[in-house]
Scaffold this motif. Structure first.
Motif, short mmCIF file in Angstrom:
data_model
loop_
_atom_site.label_atom_id
_atom_site.label_comp_id
_atom_site.label_asym_id
_atom_site.label_seq_id
_atom_site.Cartn_x
_atom_site.Cartn_y
_atom_site.Cartn_z
N SER A 129 9.36 48.32 -7.19
CA SER A 129 8.22 47.90 -8.00
C SER A 129 6.99 47.69 -7.12
O SER A 129 7.10 47.57 -5.89
CB SER A 129 8.54 46.61 -8.77
OG SER A 129 9.61 46.82 -9.66
N THR A 131 4.03 45.67 -5.56
CA THR A 131 3.53 44.33 -5.25
C THR A 131 2.06 44.20 -5.63
O THR A 131 1.64 43.22 -6.24
CB THR A 131 3.70 44.05 -3.75
OG1 THR A 131 5.08 44.18 -3.39
CG2 THR A 131 3.23 42.63 -3.41
N THR A 134 1.53 44.17 -9.55
CA THR A 134 2.08 42.96 -10.17
C THR A 134 1.20 41.74 -9.88
O THR A 134 0.87 40.97 -10.78
CB THR A 134 3.51 42.70 -9.66
OG1 THR A 134 4.31 43.85 -9.91
CG2 THR A 134 4.13 41.50 -10.37
N LEU A 156 9.99 40.89 -5.19
CA LEU A 156 9.10 41.85 -4.53
C LEU A 156 9.25 41.79 -3.02
O LEU A 156 9.17 42.82 -2.33
CB LEU A 156 7.65 41.57 -4.94
CG LEU A 156 7.29 41.89 -6.39
CD1 LEU A 156 5.89 41.36 -6.72
CD2 LEU A 156 7.36 43.38 -6.67
N LEU A 335 8.22 43.60 -13.77
CA LEU A 335 8.55 44.50 -12.67
C LEU A 335 8.77 45.93 -13.12
O LEU A 335 9.34 46.74 -12.38
CB LEU A 335 9.81 43.98 -11.94
CG LEU A 335 9.64 42.65 -11.22
CD1 LEU A 335 10.99 42.09 -10.79
CD2 LEU A 335 8.72 42.80 -10.02
#
Length: 737
Positions: A129, A131, A134, A156, A335
């Protein structure tokens, strides 16, 4: 005529396209990463609407520089200590999600008829995912203070390290063209060896260096030194056969443990932003629009796997880790995207020429789509939880709650666990240090002494002596040092049948130390007789100087632990029950500015506590009741989600629209002549209403050749007064005409 190098011309074209497109994306409030990719698509070789980049090889170099500084900045936000602190919940959640998503990616790739390498790379690309995306979404939605955000950040952090591992593994697979075997195990062990060595050496040396030169470090020198450290580690990583990006990431994580981490992150942000932009533009340049049309169905399927697969498997991992259903659902919805590491993994496949041409554009397209969907999924997380809470059988919901509550209580450790964990850490750390000393001495020190110092046959003896002196403190710590004395004493005294295993462990430690000394002798001596004599002398020296070695080692260990914990000691560590720490900045327009903590009564009214105030470079831990709040103070506040949500608007402040309704360009210095028909004629400055109705300020009056600067508010306006006013250039003429 001066010839402009192609590299500079191409860089100018890239930045011009990126600047225009990202301004548009900023206007429509979309992620800038997507703007960079679109800019790369426009200046790439596949679209000829505008001038395109002529030298793709040079831009690849800029892209590689961008990756280095991008991973350096990610390392500054990472730190290995954060990885240890995230605990089992984030680790289990991340590992469960990554394993299942890699498997899902591989299976969907094979189902579409792709080869093994494309399918494996697809699994790695979609498993990590983003970083950046997010954190940006959390900031825009104002939910960084939520409790589930802590779990998401922990996941993460784990994923960042797993992504580094995947880069190494995929590089090995690309070279060996197989997914398993001795080469893979060798690569993993090599990565672990160098990560431990770099971390230990970095923590021991870098913070000490920064503290020693602190008085000499202004912003300019700190920036230069930080980038130099980054690039030195890049060279070391490349020298031992790893990706340069790995070295940048490791140095960033080392600097993240220092007290200068925030300052370095701030100073290097512009450099990172510049080269990250070039990297993402280079990503867009590799996209062929015709491939996107041809592979529309795979893009759609892969996007569905990313969104629904990550939600399902993140929720599953979080529930297995003991998280409540609500936290698990919120983490899963946060995520469901791919980002910067996915691009780097995809770029690796292209650079090594082991993946097909279609994989890279497909990965970028899927990343773009999931980037768009991320904020909306986060907003839908709570409604989805409410739906599941009602739709799921009551027994299931109660079982999840019982399991979550039971795992929270598992915090105690037996004496055996404490002792064994300490022995394992002690053995691994000191073995890595000793092996590195031996190999460095054999590969570099001995040839240097032999050639440069003309020592001849004596070079071997000199090298062995130097190596042993360097090794001896660590050999003592490995074989003779007492570890966890309390737990050891409990096991030795309370249960007689535990003495056998304890004695066996101590014997193993001594044998391991002798083995490493023998390894040193084996590297330098050709005959067994010489090696045995040298080994005997070395062991005798170890026994005779045991106390001095202990004293020297303790000094080194204390310095290492001081460097390791210095940043942490600045911040109180308070995490009781369902409360957590969050950082809130005092806005300049907040009504709390200038007030003392006792006047604010934050604890009494809202039930939260202020653990620390960070004011520039000053940190005030557990501030007193008489401490005042100032603009841009950063506060560490402890409370529950609901308490923090209620108090956050107070610190952000409510903006009075009447105070900001005038654009800066509408404010000007104006000259007004008063006559008998003016609305303010015969009135005092105070009663004229100039300040209230126009936000104007009378700064001077010229009367009968005399000038009055900043006149008294009781002064009366007279005929033919020349009045100078600072205010709204649209409203003032209306009032005074």
């Amino acid at each position: 005529m001066i010839h402009l190098p192609v590299l500079i011309a191409d860089l100018g074209l890239i930045l011009a396209a990126a600047g225009v497109i990202t301004l548009l994306f900023k206007k429509i409030k979309q992620p800038l990463v997507l703007g960079y990719i679109l800019a790369g698509l426009l200046v790439g070789p596949h679209i000829n609407i505008i001038p395109t980049v002529s030298d793709n090889k040079s831009i690849t170099i800029w892209g590689e520089i961008g990756v280095i500084f991008l991973l350096f900045s990610l390392g500054l936000e990472f730190s290995f200590k954060k990885l240890v602190k995230v605990g089992g919940s984030a680790s289990i959640t991340a590992i469960v999600k990554i394993i299942f998503i890699i498997l899902a990616g591989y299976l969907i790739g094979k189902a579409m008829g792709w080869n093994d390498m494309d399918s494996i790379f697809l699994g790695g690309i979609i498993s990590i995912s983003s970083t950046m995306i997010t954190i940006k979404a959390f900031e825009e939605l104002g939910i960084k203070h939520k409790k589930f955000a802590g779990l998401v950040f922990g996941v993460l952090i784990v994923e960042d390290l797993v992504a580094i591992l995947l880069l190494v593994l995929f590089s090995t697979m690309a070279v060996s063209q197989q997914a398993a075997g001795p080469e893979m195990i060798k690569s993993i062990l090599k990565l672990g060896f160098f990560l431990i060595l770099w971390f230990l050496g970095g923590i021991f040396l870098v913070p000490s260096f920064l503290k020693a030169t602190k008085k000499l470090m202004n912003d300019e020198t700190m920036l230069v030194v930080s980038l130099a450290l980054c690039l030195v580690m890049v060279l070391l990583a490349d020298k031992v056969g790893f990706s340069p990006a790995l070295g940048a990431f490791v140095m960033g994580s080392i600097l993240a443990e220092t007290t200068q981490a925030e300052r370095i992150e701030h100073l290097t942000k512009s450099v990172k932003d510049l080269f990250a932009a070039v990297f993402f533009v280079s990503v867009g340049m590799l996209i062929n629009p015709s491939i996107l049309i041809t592979y529309a169905l795979p893009i759609f399927l892969i996007t569905l796997v990313i969104i629904f697969g990550k939600i399902i498997f993140t929720v599953l991992g979080a529930l297995l880790a003991g998280q409540p259903l609500k936290t698990a659902v919120q983490a899963g919805m946060s995520l469901a995207q791919i980002g910067e590491f996915s691009f780097i993994i995809a770029t690796l496949g292209v650079s090594l020429k082991v993946t097909s041409d279609f994989l890279y554009p497909i990965a970028v397209a899927a990343a773009a789509i999931t980037t768009f969907t991320t904020p909306y999924l986060i907003k839908l997380s709570e409604p989805l939880y409410n739906f599941l809470n009602k739709a799921l059988p009551i027994k299931w919901v109660e079982a999840i709650e019982r399991y979550s509550s039971s795992t929270e209580g598992i915090t105690t450790m037996s004496d055996w666990k404490i002792l064994l964990r300490s022995y394992i850490f002690n053995t691994i750390i000191h073995s890595v240090i000793i092996i590195s000393i031996i190999l460095l001495a054999a590969r570099f020190l001995n040839p240097f002494i032999q050639i440069q110092l003309n020592a001849g046959a004596n070079s071997t003896i000199i090298s062995v002596i130097i190596s042993f002196i360097l090794m001896s403190p660590f050999l003592w710590a490995l074989s003779l040092r007492r570890i966890q004395r309390t737990a050891y004493s409990h096991l030795w005294l309370n249960k007689k049948y535990t003495r056998g295993p304890l004695i066996a462990i101590e014997i193993f430690r001594i044998i391991l130390g002798i083995f490493f000394v023998g390894f040193l002798m084996y590297e330098f001596f050709e005959t067994w007789v010489a090696a045995i004599i040298a080994l005997t002398l070395v062991i005798l020296v170890m026994i005779i100087f045991s106390r001095k070695l202990q004293s020297f080692y303790n000094k080194m260990e204390n310095r290492f632990m001081l460097n390791l914990n210095e940043r942490e000691n600045r911040t109180p560590n308070i995490l009781p029950w369902d409360t957590h720490l969050t950082e809130i900045t005092v806005a300049p327009e907040s009504e709390l500015v200038g007030k003392t903590l006792v006047d604010l009564k934050i604890r009494e009214q809202y039930g939260v506590n202020i653990a620390m105030i960070e004011r520039g470079r000053i940190n005030i831990s557990t501030p007193s009741r008489d401490e005042r709040l100032y603009p841009n103070d950063k506060l560490l506040i402890i409370g529950t989600d609901d308490q923090l949500a209620k108090i956050k608007p107070l610190f952000e402040g409510i903006v009075d629209e009447t105070l900001v309704s005038i654009p800066m360009e509408d404010m000007s210095l104006q000259k007004i002549i008063i006559n008998s028909k003016s609305s303010v004629f015969g009135q005092t400055i105070r009663d004229s209403g100039i300040r209230e109705q126009t936000q104007g300020l009378v700064v001077g009056i010229e009367r009968n050749g005399q000038r009055i600067l900043n006149p008294d508010s009781n002064l009366v306006f007279e005929n033919e007064d020349i009045v100078w006013i600072v205010g709204n250039n649209k409203k003032i003429p209306e009032l005074l005409k």
